[in-house]
Design a protein around this motif. Structure first.
Motif, PDB file in Angstrom:
ATOM      1  N   ASP A 194     -39.464  11.646  37.974  1.00  0.00           N
ATOM      2  CA  ASP A 194     -39.966  11.131  36.694  1.00  0.00           C
ATOM      3  C   ASP A 194     -39.310   9.797  36.333  1.00  0.00           C
ATOM      4  O   ASP A 194     -39.955   8.910  35.766  1.00  0.00           O
ATOM      5  N   ALA A 195     -38.059   9.620  36.683  1.00  0.00           N
ATOM      6  CA  ALA A 195     -37.388   8.343  36.435  1.00  0.00           C
ATOM      7  C   ALA A 195     -37.929   7.261  37.374  1.00  0.00           C
ATOM      8  O   ALA A 195     -38.114   6.114  36.958  1.00  0.00           O
ATOM      9  N   ALA A 196     -38.202   7.617  38.622  1.00  0.00           N
ATOM     10  CA  ALA A 196     -38.797   6.660  39.570  1.00  0.00           C
ATOM     11  C   ALA A 196     -40.196   6.256  39.102  1.00  0.00           C
ATOM     12  O   ALA A 196     -40.589   5.085  39.212  1.00  0.00           O
ATOM     13  N   GLN A 197     -40.941   7.206  38.550  1.00  0.00           N
ATOM     14  CA  GLN A 197     -42.266   6.888  38.019  1.00  0.00           C
ATOM     15  C   GLN A 197     -42.144   5.979  36.795  1.00  0.00           C
ATOM     16  O   GLN A 197     -42.940   5.056  36.615  1.00  0.00           O
ATOM     17  N   LEU A 198     -41.142   6.198  35.961  1.00  0.00           N
ATOM     18  CA  LEU A 198     -40.884   5.321  34.820  1.00  0.00           C
ATOM     19  C   LEU A 198     -40.650   3.890  35.310  1.00  0.00           C
ATOM     20  O   LEU A 198     -41.175   2.931  34.743  1.00  0.00           O
ATOM     21  N   LEU A 199     -39.880   3.743  36.373  1.00  0.00           N
ATOM     22  CA  LEU A 199     -39.643   2.427  36.966  1.00  0.00           C
ATOM     23  C   LEU A 199     -40.969   1.782  37.371  1.00  0.00           C
ATOM     24  O   LEU A 199     -41.249   0.637  37.014  1.00  0.00           O
ATOM     25  N   ALA A 200     -41.790   2.519  38.104  1.00  0.00           N
ATOM     26  CA  ALA A 200     -43.072   1.983  38.568  1.00  0.00           C
ATOM     27  C   ALA A 200     -43.966   1.590  37.388  1.00  0.00           C
ATOM     28  O   ALA A 200     -44.536   0.489  37.374  1.00  0.00           O
ATOM     29  N   GLN A 201     -44.079   2.455  36.388  1.00  0.00           N
ATOM     30  CA  GLN A 201     -44.948   2.176  35.242  1.00  0.00           C
ATOM     31  C   GLN A 201     -44.417   1.027  34.383  1.00  0.00           C
ATOM     32  O   GLN A 201     -45.198   0.316  33.758  1.00  0.00           O
ATOM     33  N   THR A 202     -43.116   0.853  34.362  1.00  0.00           N
ATOM     34  CA  THR A 202     -42.530  -0.247  33.593  1.00  0.00           C
ATOM     35  C   THR A 202     -42.741  -1.579  34.302  1.00  0.00           C
ATOM     36  O   THR A 202     -43.118  -2.571  33.676  1.00  0.00           O
ATOM     37  N   LEU A 203     -42.490  -1.608  35.604  1.00  0.00           N
ATOM     38  CA  LEU A 203     -42.644  -2.856  36.357  1.00  0.00           C
ATOM     39  C   LEU A 203     -44.106  -3.209  36.587  1.00  0.00           C
ATOM     40  O   LEU A 203     -44.456  -4.389  36.633  1.00  0.00           O
ATOM     41  N   LEU A 204     -44.960  -2.191  36.745  1.00  0.00           N
ATOM     42  CA  LEU A 204     -46.368  -2.399  37.087  1.00  0.00           C
ATOM     43  C   LEU A 204     -47.246  -1.548  36.178  1.00  0.00           C
ATOM     44  O   LEU A 204     -47.808  -0.536  36.607  1.00  0.00           O
ATOM     45  N   PRO A 205     -47.370  -1.913  34.910  1.00  0.00           N
ATOM     46  CA  PRO A 205     -48.154  -1.088  33.981  1.00  0.00           C
ATOM     47  C   PRO A 205     -49.564  -0.814  34.509  1.00  0.00           C
ATOM     48  O   PRO A 205     -50.222  -1.700  35.032  1.00  0.00           O
ATOM     49  N   GLY A 206     -49.970   0.446  34.409  1.00  0.00           N
ATOM     50  CA  GLY A 206     -51.299   0.838  34.862  1.00  0.00           C
ATOM     51  C   GLY A 206     -51.419   1.072  36.355  1.00  0.00           C
ATOM     52  O   GLY A 206     -52.511   1.367  36.852  1.00  0.00           O
ATOM     53  N   CYS A 207     -50.306   0.989  37.066  1.00  0.00           N
ATOM     54  CA  CYS A 207     -50.375   1.187  38.522  1.00  0.00           C
ATOM     55  C   CYS A 207     -50.686   2.643  38.852  1.00  0.00           C
ATOM     56  O   CYS A 207     -50.502   3.540  38.036  1.00  0.00           O
ATOM     57  N   ILE A 208     -51.193   2.850  40.063  1.00  0.00           N
ATOM     58  CA  ILE A 208     -51.385   4.200  40.584  1.00  0.00           C
ATOM     59  C   ILE A 208     -50.626   4.284  41.897  1.00  0.00           C
ATOM     60  O   ILE A 208     -50.389   3.274  42.561  1.00  0.00           O
ATOM     61  N   GLY A 209     -50.217   5.458  42.242  1.00  0.00           N
ATOM     62  CA  GLY A 209     -49.453   5.600  43.469  1.00  0.00           C
ATOM     63  C   GLY A 209     -49.318   7.050  43.864  1.00  0.00           C
ATOM     64  O   GLY A 209     -49.835   7.951  43.200  1.00  0.00           O
ATOM     65  N   GLY A 210     -48.619   7.236  44.942  1.00  0.00           N
ATOM     66  CA  GLY A 210     -48.391   8.586  45.428  1.00  0.00           C
ATOM     67  C   GLY A 210     -47.241   8.618  46.408  1.00  0.00           C
ATOM     68  O   GLY A 210     -46.744   7.569  46.837  1.00  0.00           O
ATOM     69  N   PHE A 211     -46.822   9.836  46.749  1.00  0.00           N
ATOM     70  CA  PHE A 211     -45.744   9.989  47.722  1.00  0.00           C
ATOM     71  C   PHE A 211     -45.971  11.245  48.547  1.00  0.00           C
ATOM     72  O   PHE A 211     -46.721  12.141  48.143  1.00  0.00           O
ATOM     73  N   THR A 212     -45.351  11.260  49.694  1.00  0.00           N
ATOM     74  CA  THR A 212     -45.344  12.443  50.562  1.00  0.00           C
ATOM     75  C   THR A 212     -43.902  12.700  50.973  1.00  0.00           C
ATOM     76  O   THR A 212     -43.055  11.805  50.853  1.00  0.00           O
ATOM     77  N   TRP A 213     -43.641  13.896  51.445  1.00  0.00           N
ATOM     78  CA  TRP A 213     -42.305  14.182  51.935  1.00  0.00           C
ATOM     79  C   TRP A 213     -42.375  15.148  53.096  1.00  0.00           C
ATOM     80  O   TRP A 213     -43.358  15.860  53.273  1.00  0.00           O
ATOM     81  N   SER A 214     -41.323  15.124  53.881  1.00  0.00           N
ATOM     82  CA  SER A 214     -41.160  16.035  55.005  1.00  0.00           C
ATOM     83  C   SER A 214     -39.682  16.406  55.047  1.00  0.00           C
ATOM     84  O   SER A 214     -38.897  15.874  54.258  1.00  0.00           O
ATOM     85  N   PRO A 215     -39.290  17.274  55.961  1.00  0.00           N
ATOM     86  CA  PRO A 215     -37.858  17.614  56.026  1.00  0.00           C
ATOM     87  C   PRO A 215     -36.967  16.409  56.374  1.00  0.00           C
ATOM     88  O   PRO A 215     -35.787  16.411  56.073  1.00  0.00           O
ATOM     89  N   ARG A 216     -37.537  15.375  56.991  1.00  0.00           N
ATOM     90  CA  ARG A 216     -36.727  14.232  57.427  1.00  0.00           C
ATOM     91  C   ARG A 216     -36.740  13.046  56.480  1.00  0.00           C
ATOM     92  O   ARG A 216     -35.760  12.319  56.388  1.00  0.00           O
TER      93      ARG A 216
END
Length: 140
Positions: free
Chosen positions: A71-93
Motif C-alpha cells: 500500500d505504501a508502494a502504491q502511494l508512491l506510484a499514485q503520488t508520482l504518477l497520478p491516475g497511473c495503472i499498474g500491476g505486479f507478480t511474484w514468485s518464490p524467487r
C-alpha cells in the motif's frame, strides 16, 4: 550525493526491505525532515526526527514503509504518477511490476518492484524527470 538513478539501482539490488531506502524514497516524494533535540526519559539529550508530509505539512514520526508494504508502494506510484495503472507478480524467487505501458521491472519483493517501476516511470519520462536536486538523498 546519491541520484535518483542510484536509488533505483539500489532498489533493484536490494535483498530485503530497507528503512534507509524508505527514507530516500520519502525525500524524493517531497517529505521534509525536521530534527529536534530534547531531553529523554533518563535525562540525557536525544535527537528526534519529525517527518512533514509533502501534501499538507502534517507531522509524522515515521516515513512510510515503501519497501515492505504494497500500500505504501502504491502511494508512491499514485503520488508520482497520478491516475497511473499498474500491476505486479511474484514468485518464490522475485517479483515484477509494471506501470502504464512502461517496461517490467524485477526486484526481490512486489513492494520494491513497484517502487522501482514508479520511480523509473517518473524519472525517465520526457519532461517529467525527477530532479536530483529536489532532495538530498544522502544519510545524515
Amino acid at each position: 550525493m546519491k541520484t535518483v538513478a542510484d536509488l533505483i539501482l539500489e532498489l533493484q539490488h536490494a535483498t530485503e526491505h530497507d528503512r534507509k531506502l524508505d527514507v530516500s524514497i520519502g525525500l524524493i516524494m517531497g517529505y521534509k525532515r525536521r530534527i529536534t533535540t530534547g531531553e529523554g526519559k533518563g535525562g540525557e539529550k536525544g535527537r528526534k526526527v519529525i517527518w512533514l508530509y509533502p501534501s499538507d505539512g502534517e507531522e509524522s514520526t515515521v516515513v512510510p514503509l515503501f519497501t515492505s508494504r504494497i500500500d505504501a508502494a502504491q502511494l508512491l506510484a499514485q503520488t508520482l504518477l497520478p491516475g497511473c495503472i499498474g500491476g505486479f507478480t511474484w514468485s518464490p524467487r522475485n517479483a515484477t511490476a509494471r506501470i502504464n505501458d512502461g517496461p517490467t521491472f524485477t526486484a526481490v519483493t512486489p513492494s520494491i518492484a513497484l517502487c522501482v517501476a514508479a520511480l523509473s516511470a517518473k524519472h525517465f519520462q520526457p519532461n517529467e524527470r525527477l530532479d536530483d536536486d529536489d532532495a538530498d538523498l544522502t544519510e545524515d
